[in-house]
Design an enzyme around this catalytic site. Structure first.
Site, PDB file in Angstrom:
ATOM      1  N   GLU A 173       2.025  -1.874   3.157  1.00 30.58           N
ATOM      2  CA  GLU A 173       2.330  -0.881   3.875  1.00 30.58           C
ATOM      3  C   GLU A 173       2.356   0.512   3.516  1.00 30.58           C
ATOM      4  O   GLU A 173       3.245   0.586   1.965  1.00 30.58           O
ATOM      5  CB  GLU A 173       3.724  -1.199   4.606  1.00 30.58           C
ATOM      6  N   GLU A 316       3.468  -1.167  -0.918  1.00 26.18           N
ATOM      7  CA  GLU A 316       1.354  -0.562  -0.840  1.00 26.18           C
ATOM      8  C   GLU A 316       1.014  -1.786  -1.375  1.00 26.18           C
ATOM      9  O   GLU A 316       0.173  -1.904  -0.811  1.00 26.18           O
ATOM     10  CB  GLU A 316       1.270   0.249  -1.820  1.00 26.18           C
TER      11      GLU A 316
END
Length: 352
Positions: A173, A316
């Site tokens: 994300e 991430e």
């Protein structure tokens, strides 16, 4: 595939394949249980893929990028514009996750599911539901229909990964403010206090942490999410990235794909997916325990033990990438090592 269809398609693990993997580990010339949690993960992978020798290449990381209106509460160190900047860098292969993924031969697909800025960046998949969410300290993050649309988008992206032949996936994300929304969702789903699940994110001061806890508490009081309805929780106090990840994990499990989890935000989505379909838990492999305080609680709720405790909190998908590298290392001897019989040594036996 609808949410209901995805739930109905998730199958239990294959017990015969897992027994065969366990026997392989007892036969090869290494101490019993010598690879610890990595050995357990390989046996789990065998059950997911329904064959004794799992294959985890090719693999893909799908990164859900979205903005969160709660940044208006002063819960972050940087501005909302950073989400678009990092999303663009991901599309160009220049983010931390992209560089780590390249080193382990993993494809990365950044997805704009709710970035506030209007843009079209090369290399970024456009699945925008809306331009960021509302401020959860004042209103519901999004409508229920928008949350469902985001979950279905995640399912679709998992289906795409399966159709393209990927054998293992992980989610990531990017979105300024998403450790606040993940704290709110975690608190709503588990009943834990805001103080227990809220951390400093990307380097908040003590005053910033206080504001963040207040924002989480206010969001729960204002929106009253129903802990028995994960979609309600996500739509009221979550984010589009969390919604997309929830669908991605549900869809991956429905397609028979193993999933390597990242940190606190992905684990928040994983818990929502498991609440929608408990069998999804069998498809989840925990890579690391994030530095964020909610991480250990989420792993406990999921019934998972992480390989790595390294103080990571970058997000991430970077922790998942590190975990996949360890799986590569563990699979090498599992596939290639000679057995005790082949080297003429008596096998280890379990001691009672």
């Amino acid at each position: 595939m609808t949410i209901e269809e995805a739930v109905s398609r998730v199958r239990p693990l294959d017990a015969a394949a897992m027994r065969a993997a366990e026997k392989r580990f007892s036969d090869i010339a290494m101490p019993l249980g010598g690879l610890g949690l990595l050995q357990d993960a390989i046996i789990q992978l065998a059950g997911i893929q329904r064959k004794p020798v799992p294959i985890i290449r090719p693999r893909a990381a799908v990164i859900f990028c979205a903005d969160n209106g709660v940044v208006a509460e002063g819960v972050t160190q940087c501005g909302q514009d950073v989400t678009a900047t990092v999303t663009r860098n991901m599309g160009q292969g220049r983010s931390t996750m992209c560089m780590m993924a390249k080193s382990i031969d993993m494809d990365v697909f950044p997805v704009d599911i709710g970035v506030a800025d209007k843009f079209s960046f090369k290399g970024v998949v456009d699945k925008k539901i809306r331009k960021g969410t509302e401020n959860i300290a004042e209103n519901a993050a999004m409508t229920r229909d928008e949350a469902i649309a985001a979950v279905k988008t995640g399912i679709e992206l998992a289906e795409n990964c399966a159709q393209q032949g990927f054998r293992l996936v992980c989610g990531g994300e990017m979105g300024i403010g998403n450790t606040t929304t993940s704290a709110a969702v975690t608190a709503a789903l588990t009943g834990a206090s805001a103080s227990r699940v809220t951390g400093r994110g990307a380097g908040l001061s003590s005053e910033g942490l206080r504001k963040k806890m207040q924002a989480v508490e206010k969001s729960l009081a204002v929106n009253r999410p129903n802990p028995d309805d994960p979609i309600d929780v996500i739509s009221k106090v979550g984010g589009l990235d969390i919604a997309g990840l929830t669908g991605f994990y549900l869809g991956a499990a429905a397609c028979g794909l193993p999933i390597v989890l990242d940190g606190v935000i992905t684990c928040t989505a994983a818990l929502a997916a498991v609440r929608l379909c408990p069998l999804v838990a069998d498809y989840l492999i925990a890579a690391h325990c994030s530095e964020e305080p909610a991480s250990a609680l989420l792993l406990q709720e999921l019934g998972k033990k992480a390989f790595i405790t390294a103080g990571m909190h970058l997000g991430e998908g970077t922790g998942a990438a590190a975990g996949i590298a360890l799986l590569d290392l563990a699979l090498a001897p599992y596939r290639e090592m000679p057995t005790f019989d082949e080297i003429g040594v008596e096998a280890y036996k379990p001691l009672k």
